[in-house]
Design an enzyme around this catalytic site. Structure first.
Site: not given
Length: 252
Positions: A143, A158
């Site tokens: 990401s 994350y």
């Protein structure tokens, strides 16, 4: 170019969102599929959709990527059905929002189990079969949040795991560079998905646009060419690459 006929592709987290999109993109290029996720009913729905749209073979398997025994069972079922594994897309992931000063250890460990340990275990177990065949295309999904922090969203685990996936990709690519297996990584920007529902995307719109030179989030289909390129025979000299697909997010 980038045809995947007679290839077998495994996609984790394939019951919705980007996993569904990756699977459909590979199927459109001719790959037969193995779809892994925890929610079997949703997985079956995606499998039916892909068969109806593309005509490829699709094997949906309930699999929790935090469970080593379930991954090994999925490998065994894949081999029994297809006899080989050519492509692996490590897409399964999750987050846990919390301010850092209050971040619960349990929440941290839950994210690490899926987003980092799960990627390693799937790469290891499916990769063993690729090593036997001297061929493989492993595509890890990180990401833009793996290369920097955000003030607007508090998801430290994350960020940490997606950063870990990037360097795990480099390590695996280097280690397996002489085996016929390539390992690469895609960094999506913000796309509508199950976790980023339309109403949430609308609410986040102003700051997504502010961070993105193209001034918009990604649209369905805009990741397709990247995953199909990395999955194809033609990308044989590309390994350890970290490829953003983010409207320019990572260039500023």
């Amino acid at each position: 170019m980038f045809e995947l006929n007679n290839r077998v592709a495994v996609v984790t987290g394939a019951s919705a969102g980007l996993g569904r999109q990756f699977a459909l993109a590979l199927a459109r290029q001719g790959a037969d599929l193995v779809l892994l996720a925890r929610r079997k009913e949703k997985l079956d729905d995606v499998a039916k959709e892909i068969v109806e749209k593309t005509g490829v073979r699709v094997l949906p398997i309930r699999c929790d990527v935090t469970k080593e025994d379930e991954i090994k069972a999925a490998v065994a079922e894949t081999m029994a059905t297809y006899g080989k594994i050519d492509i692996l897309v490590n897409n399964a992931g999750r987050g846990f929002p919390s301010p850092l000063e209050d971040y619960p250890t349990e929440g941290w460990e839950t994210v690490v189990a899926v987003d980092l340990t799960g990627v390693m275990m799937c790469t290891r177990e499916f990769g063993r079969e690729m090593l036997k065949n001297h061929y493989g295309r492993i595509i890890n999904i990180s990401s833009v949040m793996g290369v920097g922090g955000l003030q607007e969203i508090h998801v430290a685990a994350y960020h940490a795991c997606k950063g870990g996936v990037i360097n795990f990709t480099r390590a695996a690519a280097a280690e397996w560079a002489l085996t016929g297996i390539t390992v690469n990584c895609i960094l999506p920007g913000f796309f509508e998905s199950e976790s980023n529902a339309p109403e949430r995307m609308e609410a986040m719109g102003p700051w997504i646009n502010a961070h993105t030179p193209m001034r918009r989030p990604g649209n369905e289909g805009e990741l397709d060419s990247t995953v199909c390129y990395l999955a194809a025979e033609e990308s044989s000299y590309v390994t350890g690459a970290i490829i953003p697909c983010d409207g320019g997010w990572t260039c500023i």
